[in-house]
Design a protein around this motif. Structure first.
Motif, PDB file in Angstrom:
ATOM      1  N   ASP A  10     -36.020 -17.678   5.607  1.00 13.74           N
ATOM      2  CA  ASP A  10     -36.393 -16.457   4.889  1.00 13.74           C
ATOM      3  C   ASP A  10     -36.009 -16.552   3.415  1.00 13.74           C
ATOM      4  O   ASP A  10     -36.789 -16.195   2.534  1.00 13.74           O
ATOM      5  CB  ASP A  10     -35.727 -15.225   5.511  1.00 13.74           C
ATOM      6  CG  ASP A  10     -36.466 -14.696   6.729  1.00 13.74           C
ATOM      7  OD1 ASP A  10     -37.712 -14.773   6.739  1.00 13.74           O
ATOM      8  OD2 ASP A  10     -35.807 -14.207   7.646  1.00 13.74           O
ATOM      9  N   SER A  58     -43.244 -19.583   6.045  1.00  6.68           N
ATOM     10  CA  SER A  58     -43.270 -18.201   6.514  1.00  6.68           C
ATOM     11  C   SER A  58     -43.469 -18.124   8.017  1.00  6.68           C
ATOM     12  O   SER A  58     -42.820 -17.331   8.699  1.00  6.68           O
ATOM     13  CB  SER A  58     -44.389 -17.428   5.807  1.00  6.68           C
ATOM     14  OG  SER A  58     -44.079 -17.310   4.450  1.00  6.68           O
ATOM     15  N   HIS A 108     -40.464 -11.065   4.258  1.00  6.99           N
ATOM     16  CA  HIS A 108     -39.255 -11.837   4.536  1.00  6.99           C
ATOM     17  C   HIS A 108     -37.992 -10.996   4.333  1.00  6.99           C
ATOM     18  O   HIS A 108     -37.004 -11.182   5.051  1.00  6.99           O
ATOM     19  CB  HIS A 108     -39.222 -13.105   3.684  1.00  6.99           C
ATOM     20  CG  HIS A 108     -40.169 -14.143   4.193  1.00  6.99           C
ATOM     21  ND1 HIS A 108     -39.940 -14.861   5.343  1.00  6.99           N
ATOM     22  CD2 HIS A 108     -41.383 -14.539   3.737  1.00  6.99           C
ATOM     23  CE1 HIS A 108     -40.948 -15.677   5.558  1.00  6.99           C
ATOM     24  NE2 HIS A 108     -41.850 -15.492   4.607  1.00  6.99           N
TER      25      HIS A 108
END
Length: 124
Positions: A10, A58, A108
């Motif tokens: 993240d 991601s 995130h």
């Protein structure tokens, strides 16, 4: 997935989004002072590289986190879609990329915060 690995993924995705924003917003301004930066600010391969790095990073951070956070996934997917679509729309590239980068970073942050801050337990 281990929490430390999820934090790293993240955090890396948030950092990459920040670099993308710098590329879109700061490099064109800096190009006025250093022409070489102008070449980097308009190079399509740089934008494509950001998208190609952001997508798997991601996906790893968001899809391997348990429990999954639908808001985080929706924000990130929207952000990635905007960033990818911007490659085909040069007239709106900066706007779409900035909006996409912010949405991706937001996804995130939601994911990160969900791991750091435990959900509120409501007692009656």
């Amino acid at each position: 997935m281990k929490t430390s690995t999820a934090h790293l993924l993240d955090g890396s995705a948030i950092g990459l989004s920040g670099l993308c924003l710098i590329h879109c917003l700061a490099l064109p301004v800096a190009a006025a002072f250093a022409p070489l930066l102008g070449v980097w600010s308009e190079a399509e391969w740089v934008h494509l590289t950001f998208v190609l790095l952001a997508a798997p990073l991601s996906a790893g951070a968001l899809l391997l986190t348990r429990p999954r956070r639908p808001l985080a996934i929706a924000l990130a997917a929207t952000g990635l879609a905007l960033m990818a679509a911007a490659l085909s729309y040069p007239a709106a590239e900066t706007l779409m990329t900035v909006a996409g980068g912010l949405a991706l970073a937001g996804g995130h942050l939601v994911n990160w915060r969900g791991r750091v801050v435990p959900p509120h337990v409501h007692s009656s």
